[in-house]
Write a protein that holds these residues in place. Structure first.
Motif, PDB file in Angstrom:
ATOM      1  N   SER A  13       0.844  -1.191   0.000  1.00 44.52           N
ATOM      2  CA  SER A  13       0.000   0.000   0.000  1.00 44.52           C
ATOM      3  C   SER A  13       0.876   1.236   0.000  1.00 44.52           C
ATOM      4  N   THR A  14       0.623   2.147  -0.923  1.00 46.15           N
ATOM      5  CA  THR A  14       1.440   3.374  -1.018  1.00 46.15           C
ATOM      6  C   THR A  14       0.570   4.594  -1.062  1.00 46.15           C
ATOM      7  N   GLU A  15      -0.576   4.544  -0.421  1.00 46.29           N
ATOM      8  CA  GLU A  15      -1.480   5.685  -0.455  1.00 46.29           C
ATOM      9  C   GLU A  15      -0.822   6.905   0.154  1.00 46.29           C
ATOM     10  N   SER A  16      -0.873   8.003  -0.578  1.00 45.43           N
ATOM     11  CA  SER A  16      -0.248   9.234  -0.104  1.00 45.43           C
ATOM     12  C   SER A  16      -1.216  10.020   0.740  1.00 45.43           C
ATOM     13  N   VAL A  17      -0.736  10.536   1.827  1.00 44.20           N
ATOM     14  CA  VAL A  17      -1.558  11.339   2.734  1.00 44.20           C
ATOM     15  C   VAL A  17      -1.068  12.768   2.698  1.00 44.20           C
ATOM     16  N   PRO A  18      -1.931  13.731   2.332  1.00 48.40           N
ATOM     17  CA  PRO A  18      -1.471  15.121   2.287  1.00 48.40           C
ATOM     18  C   PRO A  18      -1.022  15.593   3.644  1.00 48.40           C
ATOM     19  N   PRO A  19      -0.056  16.507   3.667  1.00 50.23           N
ATOM     20  CA  PRO A  19       0.471  16.991   4.954  1.00 50.23           C
ATOM     21  C   PRO A  19      -0.536  17.717   5.807  1.00 50.23           C
ATOM     22  N   GLU A  20      -1.785  17.980   5.258  1.00 50.41           N
ATOM     23  CA  GLU A  20      -2.745  18.675   6.096  1.00 50.41           C
ATOM     24  C   GLU A  20      -3.080  17.872   7.336  1.00 50.41           C
ATOM     25  N   SER A  21      -2.829  16.569   7.298  1.00 49.55           N
ATOM     26  CA  SER A  21      -3.154  15.746   8.453  1.00 49.55           C
ATOM     27  C   SER A  21      -2.058  15.719   9.498  1.00 49.55           C
ATOM     28  N   THR A  22      -1.007  16.458   9.290  1.00 48.93           N
ATOM     29  CA  THR A  22       0.120  16.400  10.217  1.00 48.93           C
ATOM     30  C   THR A  22      -0.121  17.195  11.479  1.00 48.93           C
ATOM     31  N   GLU A  71      10.129  -6.144 -11.376  1.00 49.78           N
ATOM     32  CA  GLU A  71      11.108  -7.148 -10.944  1.00 49.78           C
ATOM     33  C   GLU A  71      11.176  -7.227  -9.416  1.00 49.78           C
ATOM     34  N   GLY A  72      11.003  -6.099  -8.769  1.00 49.81           N
ATOM     35  CA  GLY A  72      11.089  -6.077  -7.312  1.00 49.81           C
ATOM     36  C   GLY A  72       9.775  -6.298  -6.609  1.00 49.81           C
ATOM     37  N   GLY A  73       8.696  -6.509  -7.361  1.00 49.21           N
ATOM     38  CA  GLY A  73       7.402  -6.764  -6.743  1.00 49.21           C
ATOM     39  C   GLY A  73       6.712  -5.525  -6.213  1.00 49.21           C
ATOM     40  N   ALA A  74       7.126  -4.349  -6.644  1.00 50.58           N
ATOM     41  CA  ALA A  74       6.492  -3.106  -6.213  1.00 50.58           C
ATOM     42  C   ALA A  74       5.394  -2.717  -7.199  1.00 50.58           C
ATOM     43  N   PRO A  75       4.395  -1.979  -6.768  1.00 56.23           N
ATOM     44  CA  PRO A  75       3.317  -1.563  -7.684  1.00 56.23           C
ATOM     45  C   PRO A  75       3.850  -0.748  -8.849  1.00 56.23           C
ATOM     46  N   GLU A  76       3.491  -1.143 -10.047  1.00 54.91           N
ATOM     47  CA  GLU A  76       3.953  -0.421 -11.232  1.00 54.91           C
ATOM     48  C   GLU A  76       3.328   0.962 -11.325  1.00 54.91           C
ATOM     49  N   GLN A  84      16.393   3.573  -2.483  1.00 56.96           N
ATOM     50  CA  GLN A  84      16.036   4.903  -2.972  1.00 56.96           C
ATOM     51  C   GLN A  84      14.535   5.026  -3.215  1.00 56.96           C
ATOM     52  N   LEU A  85      13.850   3.871  -3.256  1.00 53.90           N
ATOM     53  CA  LEU A  85      12.394   3.907  -3.390  1.00 53.90           C
ATOM     54  C   LEU A  85      11.751   4.653  -2.226  1.00 53.90           C
ATOM     55  N   LEU A  86      12.441   4.753  -1.092  1.00 56.97           N
ATOM     56  CA  LEU A  86      11.906   5.491   0.055  1.00 56.97           C
ATOM     57  C   LEU A  86      11.738   6.977  -0.237  1.00 56.97           C
ATOM     58  N   ARG A  87      12.382   7.487  -1.280  1.00 57.33           N
ATOM     59  CA  ARG A  87      12.227   8.906  -1.614  1.00 57.33           C
ATOM     60  C   ARG A  87      10.864   9.196  -2.244  1.00 57.33           C
ATOM     61  N   VAL A  88      10.168   8.156  -2.655  1.00 59.55           N
ATOM     62  CA  VAL A  88       8.836   8.331  -3.240  1.00 59.55           C
ATOM     63  C   VAL A  88       7.832   8.496  -2.096  1.00 59.55           C
ATOM     64  N   PRO A  89       7.062   9.565  -2.070  1.00 61.07           N
ATOM     65  CA  PRO A  89       6.104   9.772  -0.979  1.00 61.07           C
ATOM     66  C   PRO A  89       5.148   8.594  -0.833  1.00 61.07           C
ATOM     67  N   GLY A  90       4.913   8.185   0.415  1.00 59.57           N
ATOM     68  CA  GLY A  90       3.992   7.104   0.704  1.00 59.57           C
ATOM     69  C   GLY A  90       4.647   5.767   0.909  1.00 59.57           C
ATOM     70  N   VAL A  91       5.907   5.592   0.472  1.00 57.79           N
ATOM     71  CA  VAL A  91       6.602   4.316   0.639  1.00 57.79           C
ATOM     72  C   VAL A  91       7.244   4.275   2.021  1.00 57.79           C
ATOM     73  N   ARG A  92       7.104   3.120   2.704  1.00 58.63           N
ATOM     74  CA  ARG A  92       7.641   2.973   4.047  1.00 58.63           C
ATOM     75  C   ARG A  92       8.840   2.025   4.034  1.00 58.63           C
ATOM     76  N   GLN A 138       8.360  -1.658   3.195  1.00 56.39           N
ATOM     77  CA  GLN A 138       8.041  -1.876   1.785  1.00 56.39           C
ATOM     78  C   GLN A 138       9.298  -1.787   0.916  1.00 56.39           C
ATOM     79  N   ALA A 139      10.152  -0.801   1.222  1.00 57.51           N
ATOM     80  CA  ALA A 139      11.413  -0.700   0.498  1.00 57.51           C
ATOM     81  C   ALA A 139      12.305  -1.898   0.774  1.00 57.51           C
ATOM     82  N   ASP A 140      12.249  -2.458   1.993  1.00 57.77           N
ATOM     83  CA  ASP A 140      13.033  -3.649   2.312  1.00 57.77           C
ATOM     84  C   ASP A 140      12.605  -4.831   1.450  1.00 57.77           C
ATOM     85  N   GLY A 141      11.308  -5.013   1.284  1.00 55.22           N
ATOM     86  CA  GLY A 141      10.824  -6.095   0.432  1.00 55.22           C
ATOM     87  C   GLY A 141      11.266  -5.924  -1.006  1.00 55.22           C
TER      88      GLY A 141
END
Length: 788
Positions: free
Chosen positions: A2-11, A205-210, A234-242, A245-248
């Motif tokens: 799951s890579t749903e992005s949450v806007p910073p308004e919820s911070t 190849e890495g099993g991440a959502p295309e 470096q996938l962690l630089r994409v907003p929403g990735v934890r 998930q990057a470890d997998g």
């Protein structure tokens, strides 16, 4: 994944330190507070062999002063004895030896007195931030210099300090520069199709959502495919990735080579934590806080991970010497390092007492470059605003200040004589900046007021009445983008003599830096706002830091907000939830037992009760709830309100024509609007600033239904009626600023769907704003002297 992005308004619900729990950042219970661990004993105190000597001074370890003097005297005495014996010219050699020993002792004492005098002279000088450090703080500063010189810092940066004298590297001198606006998906160029396709292949190849391909290519650039293959984290630089998930993803690409202690993982997680901290409002993190958060993310060697991030230039380290005003921070374990003011230890005895040495706490911070440069740029620009105002210009204001009274007169007099002025007050106090803007334009000055939202711009324009002129009131985003306001001169500065920045607490550090840097020399800047509302969605707490620094005049409005709602909100601002008389049912409390009932009663209030009792339509009413998720969050409320007010199949990505929406063109900005239609270009909206077309790939991230909002999304705007929803599971998310902001969005009627029982008065009385870590107060002290 799951890579749903949450806007910073919820911070608004983010903790004071690094979020690291699973779930969406900023939502209730999703953020863990990273508590600082006690720093090692070596970092809390220093000895002489860790302290750099002054140039030309003799280095003496602790307890060695008297021994060194005695050894020097004996050596000189021995030399004198040998010379006399060898010469054999006198018969009283013993007397000569005693005389030489006395002379040597006098010479040694003279050198010691000179050394003490030099140390006293150095001690009398002011200590600059980042200098005269020792131990771990000096090692970190040396690492900064190595990184900026293109070299890798020594591997011993985080090791035990060497017991040998050394000189600290001076903190790099870097003139702050304006921080460019972060490009949004609306303005940033789309990545090339070939780059997106390459990223899609490696993600598969890495099993991440295309579906992440376009976003990853935009974030990582044209070489995104090669970069991800070389460093999957470096996938962690994409907003929403934890991180998990990057470890997998990394395990699938690297196979057996993937390990928790991989240097690439530690570096990427360090940057990710700093980015999550920025979502929570911090511009930097204290080193112990960061290393503790890395430990919770299963980074085996947290200090090595930070060192690697510094070496690669992904983060910067700072050492800020704290004054007595920050003594409270210095008392926290692990937050500071104490360094001697003169960089040496006492030599003992009476001389050591005379040379009593004070200590000053030093806070070691790690942050991302963009926010560090923004704070430095802002401090530099504010110092220029304060110092560049010509003294004789205040005489022009006498004609307009003579007829004013009360807080308005105070504001006019303060602006007449100062380049930077702060103005505080509730919504009713906006009449005072309006009078200031009118007076400035009467004097022929180029004056503009900037608001946080289009609704704020509309309401402030109404206060000006007939005096309102085209372009006199703008939004902050429109002014920075050049779409509103007077434009810029040949040097890139605003063509302005006075900028009145309203809703100042909602301005983050990057926007504030850009605004201040864009002011020409001699221009005035007035920051006006309500200090009790929620702080900016972006990092920093500019208005609160400026108020605390007392670097310029501050004018507190004495104009109260009217009516029962104004009385209630004013009490919340000072920590009291008062019983308020509301003869016209301006305030209604609706008790509920569980979240499902809260949703039902909210729909009933918005669609039936409020329109029937007060003639306020559903389009003029807003529902405000603590977060997006949960059984009574914005998603659940918007789904229920859509079904009642504008039912439809949601054929345009979940939206139908006529749907009320909240559009976020950039982090921290929310623009209300309506859905018009959709086609191949995207979703067509009608917003306060005009028609907007949101590309199809951005609809899910940038557009939400807008009948229900979070308090951060609602701040800066007001509605005739507001329904504040407090379900039982929201108790932990409540704070005094949240309640103050939510209640204050109503103009004529406020309904409170109350399901938190005693958690509401407790939050108002006991839960202040969550702290944010920033460097601006320290930078301001060195740039702008405190106002008298």
């Amino acid at each position: 994944m799951s890579t749903e992005s949450v806007p910073p308004e919820s911070t608004e619900n983010a903790g004071p330190a690094t979020p690291d729990a699973a779930g969406e950042p900023g939502t209730p219970d999703d953020t863990a507070t990273a508590r600082p661990e006690p720093a090692p004993a070596d970092s809390a105190s220093t000895s002489d062999d860790e302290t750099p000597p002054a140039r030309g001074a003799e280095v003496l370890s602790e307890g060695e002063g008297e021994e060194s003097l005695a050894a020097g005297a004996e050596a000189e005495a021995d030399g004198a004895d040998g010379a006399d014996a060898e010469a054999g010219k006198t018969g009283d050699g013993e007397a000569a030896a005693q005389l030489s020993e006395a002379q040597a002792e006098l010479a040694a004492q003279k050198r010691e007195r000179e050394r003490i005098e030099r140390r006293r002279a150095e001690k009398a000088k002011p200590i600059d931030s980042g200098t005269k450090l020792s131990g771990k703080a000096a090692d970190l500063l040396a690492a900064v210099r190595a990184v900026e010189g293109g070299a890798k810092p020594p591997a011993t940066v985080f090791a035990e300090p060497a017991r040998a004298p050394r000189r600290p590297a001076p903190e790099p001198e870097r003139r702050p520069q304006p921080v460019p606006a972060v490009p949004t998906a609306d303005t940033a160029p789309a990545p090339a199709a070939e780059a997106v396709e390459g990223v899609r292949r490696v993600l598969a190849e890495g099993g991440a959502p295309e579906t992440l391909a376009a976003q990853a290519a935009a974030v990582l650039g044209e070489d995104a495919e090669d970069l991800l293959r070389e460093d999957p984290w470096q996938l962690l630089r994409v907003p929403g990735v934890r991180p998990e998930q990057a470890d997998g993803f990394a395990r699938a690409l690297l196979g057996p080579e993937c390990a928790p202690d991989d240097e690439r993982r530690g570096r990427a997680v360090t940057v990710w934590l700093l980015e999550q901290a920025a979502l929570a409002g911090h511009t930097a993190l204290e080193l112990p806080t960061l290393t503790a958060a890395l430990g919770r993310q299963a980074v085996p060697d947290a200090e090595a991970a930070v060192q690697s991030a510094l070496a690669e230039g992904d983060a910067l380290v700072f050492q800020d010497a704290l004054d007595s005003a920050d003594s409270g921070r210095a008392d926290r374990p692990g937050g500071t390092v104490e360094n001697r003011a003169d960089g040496a230890a006492e030599s003992g005895g009476d001389e050591g007492d005379e040379d009593g040495e004070e200590t000053r706490p030093v806070r070691v911070l790690v942050g991302l470059e963009r926010y560090a440069l923004a704070e430095e740029s802002l401090a530099d620009a504010l110092a220029r605003v304060v110092n560049s105002l010509a003294k004789e210009t205040s005489a022009r204001w006498e004609s307009v200040t003579a007829g004013a009274s009360g807080s308005t007169a105070e504001l006019l007099r303060a602006v007449a004589g100062h380049g930077l002025v702060l103005h505080t007050g509730g919504d009713a106090s906006r009449a005072e900046p309006a009078a200031l803007l009118t007076a400035a334009r009467t004097l022929g000055l180029r004056a503009v007021a900037a608001c946080h939202t289009p609704d704020g711009r509309q309401r402030f324009t109404a206060l000006l009445g007939e005096q309102a002129a085209d372009g006199a009131v703008v939004t902050v985003a429109g002014l920075l983008a050049g779409a509103e306001g007077p434009g810029r001169d040949a040097e890139g500065a605003f063509a302005l003599d006075l900028l009145v920045l309203l809703d100042a607490p909602q301005v983050d550090v990057e926007s504030a830096a850009m605004l201040a840097e864009s002011l020409p020399d001699g221009a005035r800047l007035v920051l006006s706002g309500d200090p009790a509302v929620l702080w900016s969605a972006g990092p920093g707490r500019v208005f609160a830091d400026l108020l605390a620094a007392r670097a310029c005049p501050q004018v507190a409005s004495r104009t109260p907000d009217p009516g029962p709602i104004g009385e209630l909100v004013s009490g919340v601002g000072i920590g009291e939830l008062n019983q308020v008389d509301a003869p016209g049912k301006e305030i209604v409390i609706v008790p509920v037992r569980e979240a499902g009932e809260a949703v039902h009663r909210t729909v009933q209030l918005v669609a039936d009760s409020v329109p029937r009792a007060f003639g306020i339509t559903p389009e003029e009413t807003v529902a405000i709830t603590p977060g997006h998720g949960g059984a009574a969050g914005t998603r659940a409320l918007n789904a229920a309100l859509k079904e009642r007010l504008n039912p439809g199949p949601g054929r345009f990505g979940g939206f139908d024509p006529g749907d009320r929406i909240a559009y976020s063109p950039a982090p921290g900005r929310t623009v209300p609007g309506r859905v018009v239609t959709a086609d191949a270009e995207g979703l067509h909206l009608s917003c306060a600033d005009g028609p907007v077309v949101v590309p199809r790939e951005r609809v899910e991230q940038a557009v939400r239904h807008g009948w229900a909002l979070t308090a951060h999304q609602a701040v800066g705007s007001r509605w005739p009626a507001a329904v504040v929803v407090l379900p039982g599971d929201a108790a932990q998310a409540l704070s005094r600023p949240w309640v103050y902001t939510a209640f204050g969005r109503a103009e004529r009627h406020l309904s409170v769907v109350h399901g938190v029982e005693q958690a509401l008065p407790k939050a108002v009385a006991e839960v202040p704003a969550k702290p944010r870590t920033t460097r601006l107060p320290v930078l301001l002290r060195t740039q702008v002297p405190a106002a008298e």
